[in-house]
Design an enzyme around this catalytic site. Structure first.
Site, PDB file in Angstrom:
ATOM      1  N   ASP A 193     136.726  23.439 -56.152  1.00  0.00           N
ATOM      2  CA  ASP A 193     136.058  24.631 -57.138  1.00  0.00           C
ATOM      3  C   ASP A 193     135.620  26.169 -56.367  1.00  0.00           C
ATOM      4  OD1 ASP A 193     134.148  23.753 -55.750  1.00  0.00           O
ATOM      5  OD2 ASP A 193     132.359  23.793 -56.674  1.00  0.00           O
TER       6      ASP A 193
ATOM      7  N   THR B 146     137.582  20.922 -48.949  1.00  0.00           N
ATOM      8  CA  THR B 146     136.863  20.375 -50.206  1.00  0.00           C
ATOM      9  C   THR B 146     137.471  19.389 -51.386  1.00  0.00           C
ATOM     10  OG1 THR B 146     135.152  20.946 -51.696  1.00  0.00           O
ATOM     11  CG2 THR B 146     136.885  22.846 -50.874  1.00  0.00           C
TER      12      THR B 146
ATOM     13  N   ARG C 277     128.795  18.648 -57.842  1.00  0.00           N
ATOM     14  CA  ARG C 277     128.005  18.925 -58.075  1.00  0.00           C
ATOM     15  C   ARG C 277     127.817  20.569 -59.452  1.00  0.00           C
ATOM     16  NH1 ARG C 277     125.274  18.553 -52.677  1.00  0.00           N
ATOM     17  NH2 ARG C 277     126.323  16.584 -52.378  1.00  0.00           N
TER      18      ARG C 277
ATOM     19  N   GLY D  76     141.685   7.052 -69.204  1.00  0.00           N
ATOM     20  CA  GLY D  76     141.315   6.862 -70.898  1.00  0.00           C
ATOM     21  C   GLY D  76     139.943   6.857 -71.154  1.00  0.00           C
TER      22      GLY D  76
ATOM     23  N   GLY E  31     131.783  19.187 -45.585  1.00  0.00           N
ATOM     24  CA  GLY E  31     132.146  18.412 -46.018  1.00  0.00           C
ATOM     25  C   GLY E  31     132.931  17.282 -46.043  1.00  0.00           C
TER      26      GLY E  31
ATOM     27  N   ARG F  28     126.858  19.592 -40.113  1.00  0.00           N
ATOM     28  CA  ARG F  28     126.048  21.362 -40.379  1.00  0.00           C
ATOM     29  C   ARG F  28     125.693  21.804 -38.879  1.00  0.00           C
ATOM     30  NH1 ARG F  28     126.085  21.396 -44.929  1.00  0.00           N
ATOM     31  NH2 ARG F  28     126.689  19.321 -46.737  1.00  0.00           N
TER      32      ARG F  28
ATOM     33  N   ASP G  42     135.865  19.090 -54.261  1.00  0.00           N
ATOM     34  CA  ASP G  42     135.472  19.440 -54.616  1.00  0.00           C
ATOM     35  C   ASP G  42     136.469  20.427 -55.806  1.00  0.00           C
ATOM     36  OD1 ASP G  42     133.513  18.503 -54.975  1.00  0.00           O
ATOM     37  OD2 ASP G  42     132.089  19.985 -53.638  1.00  0.00           O
TER      38      ASP G  42
ATOM     39  N   ASP H 247     133.333  27.436 -48.713  1.00  0.00           N
ATOM     40  CA  ASP H 247     133.000  28.023 -48.461  1.00  0.00           C
ATOM     41  C   ASP H 247     131.055  28.491 -48.059  1.00  0.00           C
ATOM     42  OD1 ASP H 247     130.707  26.896 -50.588  1.00  0.00           O
ATOM     43  OD2 ASP H 247     130.782  27.733 -52.986  1.00  0.00           O
TER      44      ASP H 247
END
Lengths: 323, 323, 323, 323
Positions: C130, C126, C172, C186, C11, C72, C128, C103
């Site tokens: 993570d 990325t 995700r 908030g 992505g 991909r 994300d 990853d």
């Protein structure tokens, strides 16, 4: 401790309101009362002190500036002024203070504690980031993004006209704002107070680029650079390179305002909670901060006297990226 | 007409790229070829002329500046320069021109037509909006929104510190940018070239506000105001009102850059198509424009010599709203 | 090493272009050649490989997306595909690779190295966040600020209409985006994959607020939350609290685009240089990252198999601040 | 007339606060009193009516949403509810009303006038722009720019991944928002309620583009399009073109919020003043508007029953520009 006061002091910075909100909410969460002191030490001396509840901090997290306002106070610099401030706090039953500001603010808090024993825990609220005891100060990330946004716009017009732009960003004593503006803004040169940058170097770099048929350039100047302000530097360079079209933009006070970024809201929220919890832990004359993603408290005296150095790698990065 | 050229000239403005894109796409749509001329008349003289296809205009609609670049050309002001420009166009088989720029650009196109019979249709590309023959110019809406965004940020800090800010916006000859900045920015006073605003009036207004306990003010100054630039005006006012804290911000070149607003992209797209279709209809020395939401063509000579007046209602609006 | 290739994969994320630029400039700085591989492994297999010079990376630092595109590739998952990719690299004389991605990208690079000995150093690209081995990933800060900007707008309308908004943000497998959105936006509640949040808790919290005459609420939902997606959660809550007006907004792909923030440009620039220098130091199958403001390299295998945990303090912060 | 009330009703739109501010300031300017009625007709029935002064409208011009809030009122649709509303107004001495909203709001005001003789002058406050009697409605320009900003971000990721994006924008009955989003967003296709667009046409256009090796596309869908919503349309297209990667984004409520653009602040300010001055001139049941840059008043009945048609030229423009 049953009742505390919170105030903002010194130059305002984006995220101060998010910090005030966190102080108010954390106070309620921990079952203590919180009062807002308007206009910093000035309002403390004059008694501009008002109770805050959860609602007084609603819908302010995204706002620039400070709803408690800020000001300089000559009175607080005098023993009489501080006595008056103490009496005002006594009258309102305020036992501890949260100060959102910079080293000037903390200097005052230190003296006040020595004289009257009122503990203060501080949050680092300044766009300049040159404050020892925290990786980042509240407002810094927003100020950099605001400046960068302006630089992106200026590059549009620089590229369209083959011009050299000297853009002055804030930073009286440090290049903390200038460095990411230069790297993120794709600048060819950055001039900061921490290092000497000669006019010759600027002239040589631009001339070399020009000879390689590069026709537009951006030079970022921290306002406190030793070579002068952006206007002075531009004039000297223009004199050496009369065929180039040099322009100056001084970004100025726009860098202080605007809705805080996510990072500044996060930092401000953490700091606000940490200030309240620091007071409840019995801390006095310490500033909360985040170093390596961990909460730390640093004595005011260290934040005032110690220097926070810029990573020299960043200067090398400017050189590599402007190849 | 089988082949046309397109160029941008004068100060760049956001939306010029959207206009270039529309010229390219409309040319393809109508089955004619289109060449991009770089750096305006300068590149025309020098022969910086390149074929464009659908792809050359891809992904530029949102970009500030101009991919064709802009420049001033001393050569084109001479008969020799124009002769050379004509020969370059001849060599590339270019029979008509689309000029995106302001009155200086159209003046050149007029002379060029008289001498060499090459027709030009123009698109109003300038942030200043003071161009007769169209309600709005390409880039104006973006420039105003950029300035307003900066003013919003400055108001954050003005409010936090009880300050008077003098903010200088672009507008050498007109208050077109200053007026919506003042109304939309909640300013107390606006100073524009079209009307005389005395320093006394400014001082009185600020003093009256101050006495009603209003503590922060914004004054918008068009750069071409007869009372001086923002620095001069602020100094005079500060002298009369020494208890106020006056600051100056000059917005400068940021107003020229940035991604065009929806209105500017719409206008630029319509203008680009109208220029190509105007050439195909046999127009020469006319500028496309939108008046009362209708497409109109105005002779260059009128765009150069006639004035476009500011709606006096807007000045009254500033007064009403700052009550 | 004399020649390297660079590609983006998985992505896209804001800052990938800034990283590509840094790879190109660092290569030139260190005297090696650099080729851009289009569409990730797909283009590597097909030989979409082009030489880049300083100019190919001009004026892209501020752009979202990736000029090298991403895709991909099923072929690269097969031995035949990887053989073909290797032959393409051989043909272009490429001895090392810089992979900007996550990853999945690094898994492919690991296998490729085992089979063909081509070393890859990776940059964490990325939104994300993570990814083990770096405090922040390239694009994360921008994605959070984009989401927060949308949440600010939604709060305007939530407040005006006394509504409960369920806002779904990306994530995700993790709440990295959701957490700062909740704190900075908030929000009253945040629902993330890492913790169980029951519908009962949501209903109770909203009901309690309502009974204290709070009338508008914001609930941030990470897309991968175990309680369902935002639509499902909202429906269940609405069923229990029929007098409230529940609305859903799914922010979606806007979070991937946009001009990168200052922090992402800085990180991307550092990472790009670190990847090139890592290859020159002889590193293979490692990802560059910043941990506690220091450059570190982490083996791909660790970035793939180890978890990066969310600071549990942040969840407590949401609770304190929504008092 | 000595005392008036102001309220916002229906869906909120950016600029409503700027309009409220102008109503307050114009009232003070003309020496009459002004009361804010909260939550539209609902608050009028319940008596949520509060005096406003110059200060109550300070620092709101730049805010999204409406500080007076908005709501739907079932009670006001009944004779008893309107009686109660009338009594509340009587009790507060309110002799005239300024209603900021859309046709539903004006329908109520018409009935109310017939029954109780309280005159209302309206300001066009809706993002949809499909209101007869004004070229533009308050909030429309902001909503379009917000949507366009999101589309720019999505195009970054669409281009990077060779995807087809179906982006749904607001517009239940009209394509007013969709059209400039398509033109300004560089979309290939726009689908609006006013015209029939068959799935076949969409499939053909995408297939033709694909065959010319165009790999990413943007289709703008107005939420009220006859071919279905964006999800339905995307599914049908994906079925016909399985090799393409179709994605959907529904922009949703973000389009209602955010700080108003310069154009919306200008329009809102003009409308607020015009409403107050209209009441003072004895107008009743009329909406203020701007047509061809002139202030006009249109009977509510016309704003409710007459259609405002989209300029068909704009649809042709989409075709030309997507060549």
């Amino acid at each position: 401790m049953k009742r505390i006061g919170v105030f903002t002091s010194g130059g305002d910075s984006p995220g101060m309101n998010a910090c005030i909100r966190a102080v108010v909410r954390a106070s309620i969460y921990h079952g203590i009362e919180v009062y807002g002191i308007h206009r910093g030490y000035k309002g403390m001396v004059k008694g501009e002190i008002y109770k805050m509840d959860s609602h007084s901090a609603s819908n302010i997290i995204q706002k620039g500036g400070t709803i408690l306002r800020s000001a300089r106070s000559k009175e607080f610099m005098t023993p009489e002024g501080r006595k008056q401030a103490y009496e005002q706090l006594q009258q309102h039953g305020i036992e501890g203070l949260v100060a959102i500001g910079g080293d000037g603010t903390f200097t005052g808090a230190n003296i006040f504690y020595e004289e009257y024993g009122i503990p203060t825990v501080g949050a680092p609220g300044t766009i300049d980031n040159d404050l020892y005891g925290t990786d980042f100060t509240i407002g810094y990330d927003t100020a950099v993004n605001t400046a960068l946004d302006a630089i992106d716009k200026i590059r549009d017009t620089a590229d369209s006209h083959d011009r050299v732009f000297f853009i002055e960003v804030m930073g009286r004593d440090s290049g903390y704002i200038a460095i990411p503006c230069a790297i993120g803004g794709g600048a060819e040169i950055v001039m900061i107070p921490e290092t000497e940058t000669s006019i010759e170097y600027v002239v040589d770099t631009l001339r070399t680029g020009w000879n390689r048929s590069k026709t537009s350039f951006i030079v970022i100047v921290a306002e406190g650079d030793d070579a002068g302000n952006a206007n002075e530097i531009a004039a000297k360079v223009q004199h050496e390179l009369p065929h180039m079209d040099a322009r100056v933009t001084i970004l100025g006070h726009v860098q202080r305002g605007g809705s805080p970024t996510a990072a500044d809201r996060m930092l401000a929220s953490q700091m606000g909670v940490a200030c309240v919890e620091g007071l409840l832990q019995g801390r006095k004359c310490e500033m909360a901060g985040i170093i390596n993603r961990e909460l730390v408290y640093t004595p005011f005296i260290d934040t005032i006297t110690k220097d926070k150095l810029i990573n020299p790698q960043f200067l090398k990065l400017v050189d590599i990226l402007s190849v």
